[in-house]
Write a protein that holds these residues in place. Sequence first.
Motif, PDB file in Angstrom:
ATOM      1  N   ARG B 136       0.708  -1.319  -0.097  1.00 20.98           N
ATOM      2  CA  ARG B 136      -0.318   0.281   0.214  1.00 20.98           C
ATOM      3  C   ARG B 136       0.904   1.400   0.243  1.00 20.98           C
ATOM      4  O   ARG B 136       0.748   2.560  -0.764  1.00 20.98           O
ATOM      5  CB  ARG B 136      -0.963  -0.227   1.392  1.00 20.98           C
ATOM      6  CG  ARG B 136      -2.352   0.864   1.145  1.00 20.98           C
ATOM      7  CD  ARG B 136      -2.809   0.542   2.251  1.00 20.98           C
ATOM      8  NE  ARG B 136      -2.511   1.550   3.543  1.00 20.98           N
ATOM      9  CZ  ARG B 136      -3.335   2.482   3.171  1.00 20.98           C
ATOM     10  NH1 ARG B 136      -4.692   2.183   2.149  1.00 20.98           N
ATOM     11  NH2 ARG B 136      -3.267   3.448   3.957  1.00 20.98           N
ATOM     12  N   GLY B 137       1.880   1.707   0.887  1.00 18.12           N
ATOM     13  CA  GLY B 137       3.019   2.671   0.424  1.00 18.12           C
ATOM     14  C   GLY B 137       3.432   2.708  -0.554  1.00 18.12           C
ATOM     15  O   GLY B 137       3.195   3.934  -1.081  1.00 18.12           O
ATOM     16  N   ALA B 138       3.921   1.558  -0.919  1.00 26.72           N
ATOM     17  CA  ALA B 138       4.626   1.905  -2.439  1.00 26.72           C
ATOM     18  C   ALA B 138       3.615   2.015  -3.433  1.00 26.72           C
ATOM     19  O   ALA B 138       3.527   3.482  -4.040  1.00 26.72           O
ATOM     20  CB  ALA B 138       5.364   1.099  -2.814  1.00 26.72           C
ATOM     21  N   ILE B 140       1.313   4.584  -2.482  1.00 21.70           N
ATOM     22  CA  ILE B 140       0.572   5.514  -2.441  1.00 21.70           C
ATOM     23  C   ILE B 140       1.542   6.507  -3.356  1.00 21.70           C
ATOM     24  O   ILE B 140       1.218   7.515  -4.070  1.00 21.70           O
ATOM     25  CB  ILE B 140       0.519   5.801  -0.670  1.00 21.70           C
ATOM     26  CG1 ILE B 140      -0.953   5.388  -0.723  1.00 21.70           C
ATOM     27  CG2 ILE B 140       0.313   7.383  -0.357  1.00 21.70           C
ATOM     28  CD1 ILE B 140      -1.031   5.939   1.485  1.00 21.70           C
TER      29      ILE B 140
END
Lengths: 263, 263
Positions: B136-138, B140
């Motif tokens: 998810r972080g990637a 975003i």
Amino acid sequence: MLTISQLATYAGVTVRAVRHYHHVGLLPEPARTASGYRTYDATAVIRLIQIRTLADAGVPLGRVQELLYAGPEEFAAGVRQIDADLRAEIRRLQENRRRIAALAAGDSLALPASVVGYLGRLRSLGVDGRYVALERGAWIMIAAQAPDVVDASIAKKHAELDDPDMVALYRFLSEAVQWSGDDPRIVDIAILLERLMIRAVEAGEADADGLDDPIVDLLDAMTVESSPVGRRLIEILQSRGWKGWTRIERVPVHAQEVGERTG
Amino acid sequence: MLTISQLATYAGVTVRAVRHYHHVGLLPEPARTASGYRTYDATAVIRLIQIRTLADAGVPLGRVQELLYAGPEEFAAGVRQIDADLRAEIRRLQENRRRIAALAAGDSLALPASVVGYLGRLRSLGVDGRYVALERGAWIMIAAQAPDVVDASIAKKHAELDDPDMVALYRFLSEAVQWSGDDPRIVDIAILLERLMIRAVEAGEADADGLDDPIVDLLDAMTVESSPVGRRLIEILQSRGWKGWTRIERVPVHAQEVGERTG
DNA sequence: TTGCTCCTCACGTCACGTGAGGTGGC
DNA sequence: TTGCTCCTCACGTCACGTGAGGTGGC
């Protein structure tokens, strides 16, 4: 590891904004280098992007904090609330546009069109600008205090101006602005005015002017101070059994006997 | 004569607002009584009503000052400008509403719907929440840096998940999150991953991921720090001629010989 | 004597912008 | 050695709100 300006660039914000988010606790303070520089990792970038996504949508920072930690339902509720706030703000601004348009339409500030028209008629009759300014002030207050009686009052004023004696009075007053306080012609004005007042009283035209007593006193004071003629005229009228100017009234006999008492 | 609260009441403002207008020079300071109380006359009431009429229409106080002293043409020009400002502000808020609506639609912050769907598929395959969080972080960051490549990249990821080996890899990784750093099964993961990578390279599927190098390094660092397994896995891959994690690349032979040099 | 109004500071709000003055990093 | 970036205060913005602490007026 990123410096503060690299972080800011990735998220599309200013360096100062990042420091501000630290200050208010939205973004945790990161580790520092030996020389005190802040160093950021990926989690900071992600968090900062999330913050800006909400802030760019008009969410106040205080609420951003809550929403970042909210579960799906609280988040949905928060979003609904923010949308409602935005709608309310848009309505407020649209209302402002209407008011602005009204200002542009009436050429005069804080006055409805009917008053503007009436003041224009006075000017076209040759009434002096200073006298019109006094009238204008009175109407601004009436419009502020009792907006719904304005149009009716103006209609009555227009009817009065159909009387040639009234027009003569206004012309007279208009010239008088430049007289000195001891000019004998002031008595002539008072006599003319008295004639018109008596006629009005007999016709039953006692008009509720929409002003309360302190305001009437203030407007009278303004008249008195506007020229020596104003003061003298009110004195003469008083000696002949009339009171005030903005709202001229007959003084009842017993009150008249009390005389020059001040309140 | 009026006190400050009487004046404020007539114009429908607070006492503090009146003092503020004095402070900024919008309303002249009036005379005082012996005990220091401000005393107001009719002109103050009129002026204050005019100020509020403009301010209520959304005119900033700085402009109110100008408009009060403006001639008819400047006044009209000022009003037009203010109306334009209001229109622009309304448009801005309506844009905010659209963004807010988008946030509510995608259930996840700062992510387009396609990514939300993909992450959902990972979860439904039984992938561990911590691993999904890393992905998810990637995404975003990808969405922030290169929003236009997101949907294509996601489509490719979906295609990869049609390969049973890839699903097996994700399940493997998902279990691995709780292993210790010296678990021998980590080597098995590396072998499986290497097989998939070789297959992808031979199929010519080198994907531009939309991330720049510092961000890739940051995401790798995040992976390394997320669990001891992450660190170990990247080490093993490195010993077998691969570099990185977020963006896995084959290390050219001569570079490999330089070995453990740090940058 | 007791509320009520008035007075003057002066800090707080909101989200930073903008210097000031100083120091590490290439 | 020279820019460039970073650092920490700290005031300014906008239109007042909100006490704090004190004093005149009925």
